[in-house]
Design an enzyme around this catalytic site. Sequence first.
Site: not given
Ligand code: M6R
Length: 616
Positions: A492, A508, A27, A611, A102-103
């Site tokens: 990423e 295009h 996280r 994550k 958190n937040g």
């Molecule tokens: O937990 P979520 O599926 O809502 O997360 C969405 C995105 O943040 C997540 O898919 C992100 O793009 C990944 N790290 C891509 O691998």
Amino acid sequence: MCGIVGYVGPRPSQDILLSGLARLEYRGYDSAGIAVVSADGDLEMRKRAGKLQVLRDDLAAHAMPDGTTGIGHTRWATHGGPTDANAHPHLADDDRLAVIHNGIIENFSELKAELTAEGFTFRSETDTEVAAVLLGREFAASGDLVAAFRAVARRLEGAFTLLAMHRDQPGLVVGARRNSPLVIGLGEGENFLGSDVAAFVEHTRNALAIGQDEIVAITPAGVEVTDFDGNAVEVEPFEVVWDASAAEKGGWSSFMAKEVSEEPDAVANTVRGRVQGGAVVIPELDGLDDLFAGITRILIVACGTAAYAAQTGKYALEQWTRIPTDVELAHEFRYRDPVIGDDTLVVSISQSGETMDTLMAVKYARERGAKTLSICNTQGATIPRESDAIVYTHAGPEVAVASTKAFVAQITALYLVGLHIGRVRGVLAPEVAAAQVAELEAVPDKIRWVLEHEQQHIEQFSRWMADTQSVLFLGRHVGYPIALEGALKLKEISYIHAEGFAAGELKHGPIALVEPGQPVFVIVPSPRHSGELHKKVVSNIQEIRARGARVIVIAEEGDAAVLPFADEVLRIPLADPLFEPLLAVVPLHIFAMGLATAKGLDVDKPRNLAKSVTVE
Ligand code: M6R
């Protein structure tokens, strides 16, 4: 974003907090810290910038007194850089109170000005310390941490999960949440709090989900949940369906490697129990046929990889339900006054179920009267609880920041939802549905084939590509979102410039990027199933080859027509067009992982990312 753990019970808490943080590190990993109330009744705290290991090393070198009440935090920085001072916990009330968060507290500047005017001082640049000082001020007045939380929580704007403990109330950890996750773990004579169940799953699988704007107080003897006004509220118990080992790396080199290897199971487990006699019947949607009656439009909201799953699923949903289906990035959705109402089914997709952008889009859709269905991988998460219906993906815990097995599970779940709606609305012939179900059920073995026959080859190929500066990805139809996903994964975790394009769009503009040696991945549709499209893609390949591109094709086994034009071929088994994406994405996941590994990068914890993105 930010992982939070709390413990009260008979055991020394440091190890429990550190192992909880290890499971939550996905996280955020900018800093880590813990605080305990020691056996002597002192509040002890240690925090360090950097990954959890830095904190562990520090504690190993300079032991800190242990205690049986504690809180721990792993940070993804928002307000203030990743320094020791900005790391959590933050202390207040003469260092007798410790707070983690958190937040984002959006009104922290006003609150800070108010507190500064009263003579309080601050040691960090964080919004969290403002909440800590406020709590300290209220505790000094009442001597009661729960009462202090009630007074403070109502004044905070934005998103927060806050946990706190006070030296003068040992054996008590109090938490509050709004728009950020918090779950309770119920033990025997001990209790836990966590951003998600991973924080405590090695100790208990009995959990409680806490609702919006609620305060929870845990002691070794029990748990009390109230709203911000102090009224008792009902909490929803659930049993964690996976065990601690599911969130362990096992013998794998990385969580990502483990999770890619689990892609076949993610699909199989998501389908399991949802097919009856060739028809899709989703038990969670039992009795909810009304949800699908009268809808004239489906809108899927999601972010990142989940949004690419949405774009992939759109084709099948429209085909099987005959309902116009659109996809929108969740963070773009609610800021443009969209036209939605009770004839719109808003489907959200989220692995974590906590992505703030997606959560806000779902809430907005509900306020506007739309029906909402959530596709989610995490039990007890907020987005499903804010939705009218839930369809869980059964991918198991996904720890690596780069989403892989959740992606194939999300497409699978969307397909199941499409087949379910098609049946309920009577627009899908049973034999057509049965044929599609058979295709879906064949996918796990086909992914296994890719892993068995192509993985080594792709890993070797990715090592050769380790010095590449830029990679392009092309696809058409369902291959287009797969091209986008291939590019996102590469950016990423390997920090290489990568772009995905619809192959038809190339001429295009983007074709100007192609120069001799430019690597271009092309997702080639099956010549047997998609003859016309196949020809078009082969023409696109000619166009880039003519400009010197190095062409890497992902093509069906036996597709001889494309071979003369490919510098490299990554093979996938034959599948119906709608199911090809579930196979074509696997080589791209392996490639991104192989290349990042070849560059010596940490594929599980890419820089700047977390994550679960719980800020807007
Ligand atoms: O937990 P979520 O599926 O809502 O997360 C969405 C995105 O943040 C997540 O898919 C992100 O793009 C990944 N790290 C891509 O691998």
